[in-house]
Design a protein around this motif. Structure first.
Motif, PDB file in Angstrom:
ATOM      1  N   SER A 156      39.802  48.982  38.055  1.00  0.00           N
ATOM      2  CA  SER A 156      39.430  47.989  37.059  1.00  0.00           C
ATOM      3  C   SER A 156      40.697  47.283  36.605  1.00  0.00           C
ATOM      4  O   SER A 156      41.746  47.923  36.442  1.00  0.00           O
ATOM      5  CB  SER A 156      38.739  48.660  35.870  1.00  0.00           C
ATOM      6  N   MET A 157      40.622  45.966  36.423  1.00  0.00           N
ATOM      7  CA  MET A 157      41.798  45.163  36.062  1.00  0.00           C
ATOM      8  C   MET A 157      41.419  44.166  34.975  1.00  0.00           C
ATOM      9  O   MET A 157      40.369  43.534  35.059  1.00  0.00           O
ATOM     10  CB  MET A 157      42.317  44.414  37.300  1.00  0.00           C
ATOM     11  N   THR A 158      42.264  44.053  33.965  1.00  0.00           N
ATOM     12  CA  THR A 158      42.069  43.061  32.909  1.00  0.00           C
ATOM     13  C   THR A 158      43.299  42.178  32.840  1.00  0.00           C
ATOM     14  O   THR A 158      44.422  42.677  32.710  1.00  0.00           O
ATOM     15  CB  THR A 158      41.823  43.721  31.543  1.00  0.00           C
ATOM     16  N   LEU A 159      43.085  40.880  32.949  1.00  0.00           N
ATOM     17  CA  LEU A 159      44.183  39.911  32.985  1.00  0.00           C
ATOM     18  C   LEU A 159      44.178  39.090  31.702  1.00  0.00           C
ATOM     19  O   LEU A 159      43.132  38.562  31.303  1.00  0.00           O
ATOM     20  CB  LEU A 159      44.024  38.965  34.188  1.00  0.00           C
ATOM     21  N   PHE A 160      45.318  39.000  31.047  1.00  0.00           N
ATOM     22  CA  PHE A 160      45.467  38.265  29.799  1.00  0.00           C
ATOM     23  C   PHE A 160      46.374  37.056  30.029  1.00  0.00           C
ATOM     24  O   PHE A 160      47.496  37.205  30.516  1.00  0.00           O
ATOM     25  CB  PHE A 160      46.062  39.162  28.716  1.00  0.00           C
ATOM     26  N   TYR A 161      45.880  35.863  29.667  1.00  0.00           N
ATOM     27  CA  TYR A 161      46.617  34.626  29.884  1.00  0.00           C
ATOM     28  C   TYR A 161      47.179  34.081  28.579  1.00  0.00           C
ATOM     29  O   TYR A 161      46.742  34.466  27.481  1.00  0.00           O
ATOM     30  CB  TYR A 161      45.705  33.586  30.549  1.00  0.00           C
ATOM     31  N   ASP A 162      48.153  33.186  28.714  1.00  0.00           N
ATOM     32  CA  ASP A 162      48.909  32.710  27.553  1.00  0.00           C
ATOM     33  C   ASP A 162      48.075  31.905  26.564  1.00  0.00           C
ATOM     34  O   ASP A 162      48.441  31.789  25.390  1.00  0.00           O
ATOM     35  CB  ASP A 162      50.125  31.884  28.013  1.00  0.00           C
ATOM     36  N   ASP A 163      46.948  31.350  27.005  1.00  0.00           N
ATOM     37  CA  ASP A 163      46.125  30.545  26.099  1.00  0.00           C
ATOM     38  C   ASP A 163      44.967  31.327  25.492  1.00  0.00           C
ATOM     39  O   ASP A 163      44.054  30.749  24.898  1.00  0.00           O
ATOM     40  CB  ASP A 163      45.590  29.314  26.831  1.00  0.00           C
ATOM     41  N   GLY A 164      44.979  32.660  25.668  1.00  0.00           N
ATOM     42  CA  GLY A 164      43.947  33.497  25.089  1.00  0.00           C
ATOM     43  C   GLY A 164      42.802  33.833  26.022  1.00  0.00           C
ATOM     44  O   GLY A 164      41.942  34.660  25.687  1.00  0.00           O
ATOM     45  N   LEU A 165      42.749  33.211  27.190  1.00  0.00           N
ATOM     46  CA  LEU A 165      41.699  33.534  28.149  1.00  0.00           C
ATOM     47  C   LEU A 165      41.896  34.948  28.686  1.00  0.00           C
ATOM     48  O   LEU A 165      43.031  35.371  28.939  1.00  0.00           O
ATOM     49  CB  LEU A 165      41.701  32.518  29.293  1.00  0.00           C
ATOM     50  N   MET A 166      40.791  35.654  28.851  1.00  0.00           N
ATOM     51  CA  MET A 166      40.840  37.015  29.381  1.00  0.00           C
ATOM     52  C   MET A 166      39.899  37.103  30.577  1.00  0.00           C
ATOM     53  O   MET A 166      38.799  36.544  30.551  1.00  0.00           O
ATOM     54  CB  MET A 166      40.426  38.026  28.318  1.00  0.00           C
ATOM     55  N   ALA A 167      40.342  37.776  31.619  1.00  0.00           N
ATOM     56  CA  ALA A 167      39.521  37.949  32.819  1.00  0.00           C
ATOM     57  C   ALA A 167      39.509  39.410  33.220  1.00  0.00           C
ATOM     58  O   ALA A 167      40.522  40.103  33.089  1.00  0.00           O
ATOM     59  CB  ALA A 167      40.051  37.087  33.958  1.00  0.00           C
ATOM     60  N   THR A 168      38.369  39.870  33.708  1.00  0.00           N
ATOM     61  CA  THR A 168      38.240  41.253  34.143  1.00  0.00           C
ATOM     62  C   THR A 168      37.743  41.293  35.580  1.00  0.00           C
ATOM     63  O   THR A 168      36.961  40.433  36.015  1.00  0.00           O
ATOM     64  CB  THR A 168      37.264  42.034  33.243  1.00  0.00           C
ATOM     65  N   ALA A 169      38.218  42.281  36.325  1.00  0.00           N
ATOM     66  CA  ALA A 169      37.839  42.431  37.729  1.00  0.00           C
ATOM     67  C   ALA A 169      37.660  43.900  38.049  1.00  0.00           C
ATOM     68  O   ALA A 169      38.380  44.755  37.518  1.00  0.00           O
ATOM     69  CB  ALA A 169      38.905  41.821  38.635  1.00  0.00           C
ATOM     70  N   GLN A 170      36.699  44.177  38.916  1.00  0.00           N
ATOM     71  CA  GLN A 170      36.464  45.546  39.370  1.00  0.00           C
ATOM     72  C   GLN A 170      36.231  45.534  40.868  1.00  0.00           C
ATOM     73  O   GLN A 170      35.619  44.612  41.407  1.00  0.00           O
ATOM     74  CB  GLN A 170      35.228  46.164  38.679  1.00  0.00           C
ATOM     75  N   SER A 171      36.729  46.574  41.541  1.00  0.00           N
ATOM     76  CA  SER A 171      36.439  46.728  42.965  1.00  0.00           C
ATOM     77  C   SER A 171      36.356  48.203  43.305  1.00  0.00           C
ATOM     78  O   SER A 171      36.961  49.043  42.632  1.00  0.00           O
ATOM     79  CB  SER A 171      37.489  46.026  43.832  1.00  0.00           C
ATOM     80  N   SER A 172      35.592  48.501  44.342  1.00  0.00           N
ATOM     81  CA  SER A 172      35.389  49.892  44.738  1.00  0.00           C
ATOM     82  C   SER A 172      35.022  49.969  46.204  1.00  0.00           C
ATOM     83  O   SER A 172      34.405  49.047  46.752  1.00  0.00           O
ATOM     84  CB  SER A 172      34.257  50.511  43.900  1.00  0.00           C
ATOM     85  N   MET A 173      35.429  51.082  46.841  1.00  0.00           N
ATOM     86  CA  MET A 173      34.996  51.318  48.215  1.00  0.00           C
ATOM     87  C   MET A 173      34.032  52.500  48.289  1.00  0.00           C
ATOM     88  O   MET A 173      33.726  52.990  49.369  1.00  0.00           O
ATOM     89  CB  MET A 173      36.203  51.574  49.123  1.00  0.00           C
ATOM     90  N   VAL A 174      33.524  52.948  47.126  1.00  0.00           N
ATOM     91  CA  VAL A 174      32.635  54.109  47.112  1.00  0.00           C
ATOM     92  C   VAL A 174      31.258  53.822  46.528  1.00  0.00           C
ATOM     93  O   VAL A 174      30.366  54.677  46.604  1.00  0.00           O
ATOM     94  CB  VAL A 174      33.275  55.298  46.362  1.00  0.00           C
ATOM     95  N   VAL A 175      31.063  52.657  45.928  1.00  0.00           N
ATOM     96  CA  VAL A 175      29.766  52.334  45.339  1.00  0.00           C
ATOM     97  C   VAL A 175      29.333  50.928  45.751  1.00  0.00           C
ATOM     98  O   VAL A 175      30.137  50.125  46.226  1.00  0.00           O
ATOM     99  CB  VAL A 175      29.800  52.416  43.798  1.00  0.00           C
ATOM    100  N   ALA A 176      28.056  50.632  45.516  1.00  0.00           N
ATOM    101  CA  ALA A 176      27.541  49.275  45.662  1.00  0.00           C
ATOM    102  C   ALA A 176      27.406  48.669  44.271  1.00  0.00           C
ATOM    103  O   ALA A 176      27.156  49.375  43.292  1.00  0.00           O
ATOM    104  CB  ALA A 176      26.185  49.288  46.361  1.00  0.00           C
ATOM    105  N   ALA A 177      27.600  47.357  44.181  1.00  0.00           N
ATOM    106  CA  ALA A 177      27.483  46.678  42.898  1.00  0.00           C
ATOM    107  C   ALA A 177      26.803  45.329  43.102  1.00  0.00           C
ATOM    108  O   ALA A 177      26.469  44.948  44.226  1.00  0.00           O
ATOM    109  CB  ALA A 177      28.863  46.497  42.260  1.00  0.00           C
ATOM    110  N   ASP A 178      26.615  44.577  42.010  1.00  0.00           N
ATOM    111  CA  ASP A 178      25.895  43.304  42.123  1.00  0.00           C
ATOM    112  C   ASP A 178      26.760  42.187  42.698  1.00  0.00           C
ATOM    113  O   ASP A 178      26.261  41.125  43.025  1.00  0.00           O
ATOM    114  CB  ASP A 178      25.333  42.885  40.768  1.00  0.00           C
ATOM    115  N   ARG A 179      28.076  42.394  42.826  1.00  0.00           N
ATOM    116  CA  ARG A 179      29.015  41.428  43.398  1.00  0.00           C
ATOM    117  C   ARG A 179      29.022  40.120  42.601  1.00  0.00           C
ATOM    118  O   ARG A 179      29.277  39.057  43.131  1.00  0.00           O
ATOM    119  CB  ARG A 179      28.685  41.150  44.872  1.00  0.00           C
ATOM    120  N   GLY A 180      28.732  40.241  41.324  1.00  0.00           N
ATOM    121  CA  GLY A 180      28.567  39.050  40.505  1.00  0.00           C
ATOM    122  C   GLY A 180      29.866  38.435  40.031  1.00  0.00           C
ATOM    123  O   GLY A 180      30.875  39.117  39.829  1.00  0.00           O
ATOM    124  N   GLY A 181      29.819  37.107  39.846  1.00  0.00           N
ATOM    125  CA  GLY A 181      30.917  36.385  39.231  1.00  0.00           C
ATOM    126  C   GLY A 181      30.385  35.669  37.999  1.00  0.00           C
ATOM    127  O   GLY A 181      29.348  34.999  38.062  1.00  0.00           O
TER     128      GLY A 181
END
Length: 349
Positions: free
Chosen positions: A235-260
């Motif tokens: 799991s990764m959370t990215l913080f940008y200088d203008d206050g925007l926040m983004a989160t990302a997840q990846s796995s090789m052991v489960v299935a997910a909705d692959r949503g954006g």
């Protein structure tokens, strides 16, 4: 120098096509071979590219591959492939840890390269590869198909329209149960979820956010695959200088909705399958879906990266506009920083 670099007018006058060779004969190589065959038979791409050759370390395997897809030529070594004067573009379809040395081999032999994602195993390898591209004048680009697809323009247009207001947050995930593949679990092959599937949500975020923002910090965690220690999921959370926040997840052991998910002050976008967006749903601030934007039908989805690369070759470019060197390097540096936080070091580093 390749026979067609910067020679569009000459190629069109003589009816020459960009001859594409595949280096490697694994699963993704088969997907590309099918794409090239379909492109050659299509009215849109038939005059642009030609499936030409394949090389593998096993000559019999390469010959069987060539016969299966109707390629004119096959080679039992990569050195034979790059010595062929009729090869204009080499698609590199091998594990991450081999990309740099193989791309450099090709470029020093005067071949343009389309390198399967992730571009390399780390940023140091990427810098070396891109330096050779600059030195030799050959085109070098990363084959991360989502960067080239029409869905990218659709999403960019929806954001630019202001329909969802100002984007303040992004979330993306890509998870497949693929831990049974040795290349995914072997650290010597730069295995783990990050470079193989995690690269997609990070690129989705980068495309949605744009390269204009400054990334201030990253918070991340992962679960190791035992006993090899590569990341099984993360799991990764990215913080940008203008206050925007983004989160990302990846796995090789489960299935997910692959949503954006792209969240704005006046609404949000839901993208079905960030690995190959099928449609984009637009919602207003009251969570009412206002419309669905369908993505155009495609041959396989890989045709866009091939066409962009072939056109760039004919135009004499050293990179593709859809995935410039600076973007590839920025993503590699980001993944390096994430692995550093985990303490994950590959044996060859």
């Amino acid at each position: 120098m390749s026979r067609l670099n910067g020679r569009r007018a000459e190629a069109e006058a003589q009816g020459l096509k960009v001859n594409v060779a595949i280096l490697g004969a694994g699963r993704i190589a088969h997907a590309m071979a099918e794409t090239l065959v379909r492109m050659a038979a299509s009215p849109e791409y038939g005059n642009l590219v030609a499936p030409y050759a394949v090389a593998a370390r096993d000559g019999e395997r390469a010959a069987a591959f060539a016969e299966q897809y109707g390629f004119a030529t096959s080679y039992g070594s990569y050195e034979e492939l790059v010595a062929d004067p009729d090869v204009d573009l080499v698609y590199i379809a091998t594990p991450h840890n081999l990309h740099a040395e193989q791309a450099i081999l090709c470029m020093r032999a005067g071949k343009n390269v389309l390198v399967e994602k992730s571009l390399t195993a780390n940023a140091a390898q990427a810098r070396e590869m891109l330096a050779v591209a600059e030195e030799t004048g050959m085109l070098c680009t990363e084959a991360i198909w989502t960067r080239y697809m029409p869905s990218r323009g659709i999403i960019d247009g929806l954001i630019a329209s202001g329909e969802i207001g100002e984007v303040k947050a992004v979330d993306a995930n890509l998870c497949y149960p693929v831990s049974g593949k040795p290349r995914m679990t072997d650290p010597a092959l730069a295995g783990g979820a990050l470079l193989d599937v995690g690269v997609y949500p990070l690129n989705f975020i980068d495309m949605a956010v744009g390269s204009g923002r400054t990334l201030e910090r990253v918070e991340t965690s992962m679960t190791p695959w035992r006993p090899t220690g590569v990341d099984a999921q993360n799991s990764m959370t990215l913080f940008y200088d203008d206050g925007l926040m983004a989160t990302a997840q990846s796995s090789m052991v489960v299935a997910a909705d692959r949503g954006g998910y792209i969240w704005g002050t006046d609404g949000y976008l839901v993208c079905e399958n960030i690995n190959n967006v099928q449609w984009v749903d637009v919602y207003d601030a009251d969570h009412t879906r206002t419309r669905r934007v369908e993505v155009p039908a495609q041959l396989t989805g890989y045709e866009y990266e091939v066409a962009a690369t072939a056109n760039a070759i004919l135009d004499g470019k050293r990179e593709c506009d859809a995935m410039p060197h600076a973007d590839s390097l920025r993503i590699m540096e980001l993944m390096d920083s994430i692995r550093a936080k985990w303490g994950l070091v590959y044996p060859f580093e």
